[in-house]
Design an enzyme around this catalytic site. Sequence first.
Site, short mmCIF file in Angstrom:
data_model
loop_
_atom_site.label_atom_id
_atom_site.label_comp_id
_atom_site.label_asym_id
_atom_site.label_seq_id
_atom_site.Cartn_x
_atom_site.Cartn_y
_atom_site.Cartn_z
N HIS A 1 -9.43 -1.68 -4.58
CA HIS A 1 -8.32 -2.09 -3.72
C HIS A 1 -7.37 -3.04 -4.47
CE1 HIS A 1 -6.00 -2.51 -0.15
NE2 HIS A 1 -5.84 -3.77 -0.51
N HIS B 1 -0.71 -11.03 -5.25
CA HIS B 1 0.69 -10.65 -5.07
C HIS B 1 1.64 -11.65 -5.72
CE1 HIS B 1 -0.58 -7.48 -2.49
NE2 HIS B 1 -1.10 -8.31 -1.60
N ASP C 1 -3.31 -2.68 -4.84
CA ASP C 1 -2.31 -3.73 -4.60
C ASP C 1 -1.45 -3.94 -5.84
OD1 ASP C 1 -2.98 -4.31 -1.99
OD2 ASP C 1 -4.31 -5.98 -2.50
N HIS D 1 0.83 -1.22 0.00
CA HIS D 1 0.00 0.00 0.00
C HIS D 1 0.86 1.26 0.00
CE1 HIS D 1 -3.36 -2.59 2.00
NE2 HIS D 1 -3.08 -2.97 0.78
#
Length: 290
Positions: free
Chosen positions: A239, A266, A243, A81
Amino acid sequence: MNNYICQKTIEKAVSCSGTGAHSGKKVNLTLKPAPVNNGIKFVRTDLPNSPEVKGLFNKVVDTSMATVIGHDGVIVSTIEHLMASFAGFGIDNVIVELDNYELPILDGSAELYASILEEAGIKDLETPRCFFVVNEKIELCEGEKKVTVYPSDVYKLTCMIDFSHPMIGRQEIDVEITSENFRKEIASARTFGFFQDLEYLKMYGLARGVTLDSGIAFDNEGGILNESGLRFENECVRHKLLDCLGDFSLIGMPILGHIVTEKSGHDFNYQFIKKFFNQRKAWGTCEVKI
Ligand SMILES: [Zn+2]
């Protein structure tokens, strides 16, 4: 007046504090101005000799729950973030001092990071910013997960997610990465999770710092546990874009390209970065004249 886009840092030091989402540990963070070509450097002030870890893809050591970087046994966890906030504002050079190993989760978004960076002010440095220019499409697919980058004159991100929870479903968002768009459309979108997963994570000693103040919690009955509800109808995919912006910033320089992600996370983003560097003929580097 420069005739190129220049590297940027912050005008003055700013600080914030909070608790790590996975560790539950309190952490104090100070962001300090840094010179040209410094990049983003994390400094663990709680350890002897204050070791540094660079915010770069080749320092990634774990991507299972969050993006974790490390060097010589020193780690810095959950950087995405804050990294997204630097990328969103086009900030290239910062020293990030922290006195624990995990960055704070705050309210689950980058809202506080965005506001302290605005408070710090952004400063132009007298050296050109170098960009990756995508010349040919690069794609990574695995089952339903996909990340593709296409040539583009600007940096654009498109993200798609699909969850069976009725308050999420299939969501897609397309954003050109500028400071204004980052601040308005992305920074305040919170992380999200499912109540049943949270119980599971807590059982294994993870998510120790997670509360209803640190993100969105969906329940098993198709509803939401946070009394104040959602900040945007499609807050989840916003969001996801936050990311992805943080993860792709680990490439180390801004990108002129359009990145499209489908059901990525991720780990898959990190796999894509590795593929990006292996496709050496598909991209080049340049300064941008203005
Ligand atoms: Zn996140």
